[in-house]
Design a protein around this motif. Structure first.
Motif, PDB file in Angstrom:
ATOM      1  N   PHE A  95      29.165   7.756  34.934  1.00 49.43           N
ATOM      2  CA  PHE A  95      30.583   7.475  34.741  1.00 49.43           C
ATOM      3  C   PHE A  95      30.997   6.446  35.778  1.00 49.43           C
ATOM      4  O   PHE A  95      30.220   6.110  36.675  1.00 49.43           O
ATOM      5  CB  PHE A  95      31.434   8.758  34.880  1.00 49.43           C
ATOM      6  N   ASN A 122      40.516  -0.189  33.646  1.00 48.15           N
ATOM      7  CA  ASN A 122      41.090   0.594  32.545  1.00 48.15           C
ATOM      8  C   ASN A 122      40.203   0.589  31.306  1.00 48.15           C
ATOM      9  O   ASN A 122      40.582   1.144  30.273  1.00 48.15           O
ATOM     10  CB  ASN A 122      42.469   0.033  32.166  1.00 48.15           C
ATOM     11  N   THR A 155      37.667   1.396  28.541  1.00 49.67           N
ATOM     12  CA  THR A 155      36.947   2.546  27.962  1.00 49.67           C
ATOM     13  C   THR A 155      36.106   2.118  26.770  1.00 49.67           C
ATOM     14  O   THR A 155      35.206   2.844  26.358  1.00 49.67           O
ATOM     15  CB  THR A 155      37.930   3.648  27.521  1.00 49.67           C
ATOM     16  N   GLY A 156      36.397   0.961  26.230  1.00 50.86           N
ATOM     17  CA  GLY A 156      35.641   0.458  25.089  1.00 50.86           C
ATOM     18  C   GLY A 156      36.385  -0.695  24.436  1.00 50.86           C
ATOM     19  O   GLY A 156      37.590  -0.880  24.650  1.00 50.86           O
ATOM     20  N   ARG A 193      27.331   3.404  32.623  1.00 52.70           N
ATOM     21  CA  ARG A 193      27.806   2.174  33.251  1.00 52.70           C
ATOM     22  C   ARG A 193      26.642   1.550  34.016  1.00 52.70           C
ATOM     23  O   ARG A 193      26.032   2.203  34.870  1.00 52.70           O
ATOM     24  CB  ARG A 193      28.973   2.468  34.193  1.00 52.70           C
TER      25      ARG A 193
END
Length: 265
Positions: free
Chosen positions: A202, A139, A141-142, A110
């Motif tokens: 993260f 939320n 993630t990708g 990140r």
């Protein structure tokens, strides 16, 4: 081995291309890509993905907007925490090329803008040929398969206390790099709102942690701050478990957490 470069003039063409060409990766300014994907398409030059629109309470930013484009909105028209994060990135030459979409969607870690956007609770819009859907960056993630990131909606939050800090080498992303963001508002000698975020190996943001602090009386005593720091450490460790993070980086996060709450005393 040769690489395939695809081009699109607009969002419609882009969506058609990625639907008909499985495995095609979308790239932005490519400022952190050492090896280009086998098959890729750049969003640079696609006007409708580079637009910035100011509203009263938020700013809509296309993923292809460069960091310089966003900075040029002006410090007085951006959340302070975001402006500080933007000008901390690399140098003007890189900021002229790097896109906000590339910063958000980096695969290996990140990057700098993620923590302030987490704290601001930015909303990400995704589109495919049929539908549009929106989710909080908290939320994220990708990017869903066969969707594109089409817009980033950033609330204009002029918090009473706004703190942004980079961890690691200045203007350089490495394994030791991370970013920290803290927003707070108070009312009648108590905490009205707290948003705390960390991003690096993260992303960390805990709604439970924030909710427990709403209504906390001010000024904070050293005992209060110690308890808050212990709570932050416990919540952080839940996310950091099995993650590649050094003790030094964790301690930097805790030190910044303590420093931020000390500003409320």
């Amino acid at each position: 081995m040769s690489k395939t470069i695809l081009y699109a003039k607009n969002t419609y063409e882009l969506l058609k291309i990625i639907t008909n060409n499985p495995g095609t990766e979308i790239v932005g300014g490519c400022t952190r890509i050492e090896n280009l994907p086998q098959k890729f398409i750049s969003i640079r030059g696609i006007k409708d993905l580079s637009q910035i629109t100011r509203h009263e309470r938020y700013i809509d930013v296309g993923p292809g907007a460069t960091l310089t484009d966003i900075i040029n909105i002006g410090q007085n028209h951006l959340p302070q925490i975001l402006y500080e994060a933007l000008i901390s990135i690399a140098n003007p030459q890189i900021r002229n090329i790097a896109t906000i979409g590339g910063n958000i969607c980096s695969k290996d870690r990140r990057l700098t803008l993620f923590a302030p956007l987490l704290a601001l609770d930015a909303k990400l819009e995704f589109r495919n040929q049929i539908e549009t859907k929106t989710e909080s960056i908290r939320n994220f993630t990708g990017i869903p398969s066969k969707f594109i990131l089409s817009n980033i909606r950033i609330p204009i939050d002029n918090a009473e206390l706004s703190i942004f800090r980079r961890i690691g080498h200045e203007h350089l992303i490495s394994e030791k790099s991370a970013s920290f963001a803290f927003l707070a508002d108070t009312e009648k000698n108590s905490i009205l709102k707290i948003h705390l975020a960390f991003a690096g190996p993260f992303a960390f943001h805990s709604k439970d942690f924030e909710n427990q602090l709403v209504g906390q009386r001010l000024p904070l005593s050293q005992k209060d701050i110690n308890e808050i720091q212990n709570l932050a450490s416990s919540e952080f460790q839940k996310v950091a478990t099995d993650q590649m993070i050094s003790d030094v980086m964790k301690q930097q996060f805790l030190n910044l957490t303590r420093y931020s709450f000390e500003q409320l005393t």
